[in-house]
Structure formats: C-alpha cells, structure tokens
Motif scaffolding. Structure first.
Motif, mmCIF file in Angstrom:
data_model
loop_
_atom_site.group_PDB
_atom_site.id
_atom_site.type_symbol
_atom_site.label_atom_id
_atom_site.label_comp_id
_atom_site.label_asym_id
_atom_site.label_seq_id
_atom_site.Cartn_x
_atom_site.Cartn_y
_atom_site.Cartn_z
ATOM 1 N N ASP A 1 6.923 42.908 63.323
ATOM 2 C CA ASP A 1 7.414 41.579 62.468
ATOM 3 C C ASP A 1 8.527 40.240 63.045
ATOM 4 N N GLY A 2 8.239 40.071 64.429
ATOM 5 C CA GLY A 2 8.871 39.230 65.265
ATOM 6 C C GLY A 2 9.456 38.093 64.692
ATOM 7 N N PRO A 3 9.584 37.328 65.083
ATOM 8 C CA PRO A 3 10.190 36.012 65.077
ATOM 9 C C PRO A 3 9.085 34.899 64.686
ATOM 10 N N ASP A 4 8.954 34.678 63.731
ATOM 11 C CA ASP A 4 8.453 33.687 63.294
ATOM 12 C C ASP A 4 7.368 34.482 62.451
ATOM 13 N N GLY A 5 7.316 35.953 61.902
ATOM 14 C CA GLY A 5 6.606 36.497 61.765
ATOM 15 C C GLY A 5 5.320 37.481 62.327
ATOM 16 N N GLN A 6 5.249 36.765 63.502
ATOM 17 C CA GLN A 6 4.304 37.407 64.779
ATOM 18 C C GLN A 6 4.613 38.964 65.617
ATOM 19 N N PRO A 7 3.959 39.452 65.779
ATOM 20 C CA PRO A 7 4.827 40.012 66.487
ATOM 21 C C PRO A 7 5.185 40.386 68.113
ATOM 22 N N ILE A 8 6.161 41.136 68.210
ATOM 23 C CA ILE A 8 6.368 40.783 69.827
ATOM 24 C C ILE A 8 6.592 42.014 70.503
ATOM 25 N N SER A 9 6.841 42.353 71.643
ATOM 26 C CA SER A 9 6.629 43.274 72.575
ATOM 27 C C SER A 9 8.301 43.218 73.381
#
Length: 211
Positions: free
Chosen positions: A60-68
């Motif tokens: 649940d990264g920025p803008d709801g997109q996955p992030i590593s």
C-alpha cells in the motif's frame, strides 16, 4: 495491508523492526540469511540492488501502489512520511532528525561495524591495528552522542526515527567493547528507549532462522 520486512538479526535490521512496532504498522518478517548468501538471490536483488538488508515491500505505497524501499535510513524516512509519526512536519523541527539520522548512517554504524570485523581477524598484527583505529573512533562517536544527550531527551529533541536508527547500533555496545556506564547520558537514553513497549517488541521479534 501488511508490509514485508526482508531482514536479518543485525543492528540495521533492528532499526526497522523497532520503527514498525512503534508506528504500529502490520508487518511480516521475511528472513534473508546473510550467513548463507541469501542477500545475493535474484529475488532479493530486485528489491535491494545493493544486496544488503534490510529492505521492505509495502503493498500500500504512494497512490495505493506497491513500493519497495532499500537502505535502512531511506526506509525510516519512508515510514515516517507514510505514518506522520516520529518525523516532524515542519522543516525546522525535521532538520535535527535528518542531521542525527545522517550522523548514524555515516559514522555510528560504519565505525562500530569495523570493530565487529576486526575482532574476527586472525592475524594479530592486523587485528590490533584495526581494532585500535576503529575502537578509538567508535568511542569518539559515543562521546559525541553523550554530549548531545546531555542537552536533550532524545537526539533530535522529540522522539524520532533518528533515535531508532542510533539505537540499532547502540544495542551492540558490548560487542563494541564499550560500557554505557562511561557515557551516562547515552545510558539514560538507552534505558528510556528500552522501557518503551514498542522498542521491546521490535527487539523481541525473531529476525533470523534461529530456534
């Protein structure tokens, strides 16, 4: 959603488990056994191209997109931004957090880490030289921290991600051959942090494959 913490039982790994507990974020530990070279596995390199732990994957990264995110300092700043906790909103208040976080990343980590390394060197002449060089610098850094903590309760004034970063390495003070009794302000800070339930949970959580 649950954050994946890819890590091992090291000072840098503990920084992140403490932060996640203090921020009350749900997470699951994915161990990366650095004693077996698992940090070089292709799957791990996709999220940590420097083949170092820790790294996180936030679905649940920025803008709801996955992030590593890799590198422990970057992870702490990311989590502080994500939650709005332990990272002040105003630039003036944020500056000391950034200063002391960079102090840890640039000195109070690399220098004690060299002490760890040279304690294991077998050649006595190399071992003596390396231990003296890096032990002297490590003690100087403890002195810097002690002087700072004579002025403030936490390194940046208020409790912040910088404290979590530094604590991950101060946790290994015995391995640095440093007694906290020689640094009373560091000891006060250290004991106060370890009295916090979130910090205790962050150090209790299992980060390796040991039973």
């Amino acid at each position: 959603m649950t954050i994946e913490l890819h890590t091992w039982n090291t000072p840098n790994g503990r920084k992140i488990s403490v932060a996640l507990e203090e921020m009350q974020l749900p997470y699951v530990v994915k161990t990366v056994n650095i004693t077996k070279g698992e940090q070089h596995a292709p799957g791990f390199l996709r999220i940590s191209p420097n083949n170092r732990i820790p790294a996180i994957v936030d679905p649940d990264g920025p803008d709801g997109q996955p992030i590593s995110v890799f590198e422990s300092g970057a992870i702490l700043l990311y989590l502080g931004e994500k939650t709005g906790k332990f990272l002040p909103a105003s630039l003036r208040d944020r500056v000391p957090v950034l200063e002391w976080l960079m102090w840890q990343m640039g000195g109070f980590g690399p220098m004690p880490g060299q002490v760890h390394h040279f304690r294991m060197v077998e050649a006595e002449s190399d071992r003596r030289y390396g231990l003296k060089r890096y032990s002297d610098e490590t003690r100087r850094l403890y002195s810097v921290l002690d002087k700072r903590l004579a002025q403030v309760e936490y390194v940046a004034g208020e409790l912040s991600v910088a404290d979590f970063a530094i604590l991950g390495w101060a946790w290994r003070h015995e391995r640095h051959q440093v007694s906290l009794d020689d640094y009373p302000n560091v000891k006060r800070w250290y004991d106060a942090l370890f009295a916090r339930p979130g910090v205790q949970r962050g150090f209790d959580v299992k980060l390796d494959d040991q039973a």
